[in-house]
Structures are given as structure tokens and as C-alpha cells.
Design a protein around this motif. Structure first.
Motif, PDB file in Angstrom:
ATOM      1  N   THR A   1     -87.422 -21.836   8.078  1.00  0.00           N
ATOM      2  CA  THR A   1     -88.504 -22.631   8.048  1.00  0.00           C
ATOM      3  C   THR A   1     -87.968 -23.780   7.081  1.00  0.00           C
ATOM      4  O   THR A   1     -88.563 -24.727   7.346  1.00  0.00           O
TER       5      THR A   1
ATOM      6  N   HIS B   1     -85.793 -15.802   8.170  1.00  0.00           N
ATOM      7  CA  HIS B   1     -86.883 -16.699   8.430  1.00  0.00           C
ATOM      8  C   HIS B   1     -87.324 -17.820   7.474  1.00  0.00           C
ATOM      9  O   HIS B   1     -87.556 -18.971   7.855  1.00  0.00           O
ATOM     10  N   GLU B   2     -87.249 -17.409   6.106  1.00  0.00           N
ATOM     11  CA  GLU B   2     -87.566 -18.565   5.142  1.00  0.00           C
ATOM     12  C   GLU B   2     -86.437 -19.580   5.247  1.00  0.00           C
ATOM     13  O   GLU B   2     -86.834 -20.811   5.131  1.00  0.00           O
TER      14      GLU B   2
ATOM     15  N   LEU C   1    -100.536 -13.195   0.001  1.00  0.00           N
ATOM     16  CA  LEU C   1    -100.855 -13.553   1.454  1.00  0.00           C
ATOM     17  C   LEU C   1    -101.042 -15.060   1.502  1.00  0.00           C
ATOM     18  O   LEU C   1    -100.794 -15.863   2.610  1.00  0.00           O
ATOM     19  N   SER C   2    -101.365 -15.791   0.483  1.00  0.00           N
ATOM     20  CA  SER C   2    -101.324 -17.193   0.376  1.00  0.00           C
ATOM     21  C   SER C   2     -99.842 -17.867   0.113  1.00  0.00           C
ATOM     22  O   SER C   2     -99.916 -19.115   0.566  1.00  0.00           O
TER      23      SER C   2
ATOM     24  N   VAL D   1     -97.060 -16.126   1.566  1.00  0.00           N
ATOM     25  CA  VAL D   1     -95.732 -15.686   2.566  1.00  0.00           C
ATOM     26  C   VAL D   1     -96.497 -15.257   3.804  1.00  0.00           C
ATOM     27  O   VAL D   1     -97.683 -14.924   3.858  1.00  0.00           O
ATOM     28  N   GLU D   2     -95.661 -14.921   4.848  1.00  0.00           N
ATOM     29  CA  GLU D   2     -96.276 -14.501   6.064  1.00  0.00           C
ATOM     30  C   GLU D   2     -96.882 -13.076   6.064  1.00  0.00           C
ATOM     31  O   GLU D   2     -96.233 -12.120   5.312  1.00  0.00           O
ATOM     32  N   LEU D   3     -97.984 -12.820   6.770  1.00  0.00           N
ATOM     33  CA  LEU D   3     -98.670 -11.366   6.737  1.00  0.00           C
ATOM     34  C   LEU D   3     -97.511 -10.357   7.211  1.00  0.00           C
ATOM     35  O   LEU D   3     -97.426  -9.283   6.544  1.00  0.00           O
ATOM     36  N   SER D   4     -96.617 -10.819   8.300  1.00  0.00           N
ATOM     37  CA  SER D   4     -96.003  -9.734   8.760  1.00  0.00           C
ATOM     38  C   SER D   4     -94.583  -9.482   8.038  1.00  0.00           C
ATOM     39  O   SER D   4     -94.042  -8.626   8.207  1.00  0.00           O
ATOM     40  N   PHE D   5     -94.412 -10.467   7.078  1.00  0.00           N
ATOM     41  CA  PHE D   5     -93.559 -10.079   6.115  1.00  0.00           C
ATOM     42  C   PHE D   5     -93.923  -9.104   5.010  1.00  0.00           C
ATOM     43  O   PHE D   5     -93.569  -8.149   4.556  1.00  0.00           O
TER      44      PHE D   5
ATOM     45  N   GLY E   1     -87.180 -11.509   6.712  1.00  0.00           N
ATOM     46  CA  GLY E   1     -87.919 -12.313   6.083  1.00  0.00           C
ATOM     47  C   GLY E   1     -86.951 -13.369   5.348  1.00  0.00           C
ATOM     48  O   GLY E   1     -87.229 -14.457   5.329  1.00  0.00           O
TER      49      GLY E   1
END
Length: 143
Positions: free
Chosen positions: A129, A125-126, A69-70, A72-76, A122
Motif C-alpha cells: 500500500t 500489505h502495508e 477499524l478507522s 487498518v483493514e477489517l480483514s487484518f 498484514g
């Protein structure tokens, strides 16, 4: 996608913990709090070997999940935990001889398809980003 190994480690330790807890509770037999101190019964359960190691494995799984979680996104990351259902169902079939009927197999297939779709989203999205970050850096340099 570079943290997928840690995500899968989280999933597998979560599933392993469930299997250990099941084994521990099977070895203890049916639980009854009648005629006994509930706190003593709870301590007996927690400190039985399989349950204790299952709880320890949950702690390892949670530590791994916090690391993920530190990064990547939680939703992923969070939807990947549903793969623990898949692992538990498959291992329970082989280890505990639990039923793996067509409904469960269909559910497992849906979970796998959903997880693949989330993994694909994901990946895109990476890249977005990363390009946004490089655009932002470029605009800062131009200033």
C-alpha cells in the motif's frame, strides 16, 4: 503493524469484560425469571457491580476497536479478536479454575498460529500500500 498496541488493547479489554461478566454472574447465582418481573431481574443483573463494570469495559473495548477499524483493514484487525479466546481460556484457568485440557490447548495453539499468519500478511500489505501510494503520488507529480 503500527496499530498493534491498540489491537491488543482491544483484545485484552474484551477478555477482561468476559471475566468480569463471569464473576458477576457467579456472584448472582443461577438466574430464574419465575415469580419475578423480568425487567426488574434484568436491571438487577445489569447493575450488579461486576456485570456493570464488565459492560463498561466492553464499551471501552468497542471504542478501541472502532479506532482500530478507522486505521487498518477489517480483514487484518478482526481476526486478532480471536486472541481474546486465548486470554479468556488462560485467565479462566487461573481465576475460576476452569479446565484447560489438551483439546483446548490445541485450539489455542491453532488460534495463535492463525493470528501470526494474519499478522504477517498484514505487514506485507502495508508495504504494498505504501509503495502504491508513493507511485501514485509520483505519477501525479510527473503530470
Amino acid at each position: 503493524m503500527k496499530y498493534i498496541v491498540f489491537i491488543l488493547f482491544t483484545v485484552m479489554t474484551n477478555a477482561a469484560a468476559q471475566l468480569m461478566l463471569k464473576q458477576g454472574m457467579m456472584s448472582l447465582g443461577p438466574i430464574s425469571f419465575e415469580g419475578t418481573n423480568p425487567l426488574l431481574k434484568l436491571l438487577q443483573i445489569v447493575f450488579s457491580p461486576w456485570v456493570f463494570f464488565g459492560l463498561c469495559t466492553f464499551v471501552i473495548s468497542m471504542a478501541s476497536h472502532l479506532y482500530v477499524l478507522s486505521k487498518v483493514e477489517l480483514s487484518f484487525a478482526y481476526p486478532f479478536l480471536s486472541l481474546a479466546y486465548v486470554a479468556v481460556a488462560i485467565f479462566a484457568y487461573f481465576v475460576f479454575r476452569e479446565d484447560l485440557n489438551s483439546w483446548r490447548i490445541a485450539g489455542i495453539a491453532c488460534i495463535c498460529v492463525g493470528t501470526v499468519l494474519i499478522a504477517q500478511s498484514g505487514r506485507g500489505h502495508e508495504e504494498e500500500t505504501a509503495s502504491l501510494s508513493s507511485d501514485k503520488i509520483h505519477s501525479e507529480i510527473v503530470r
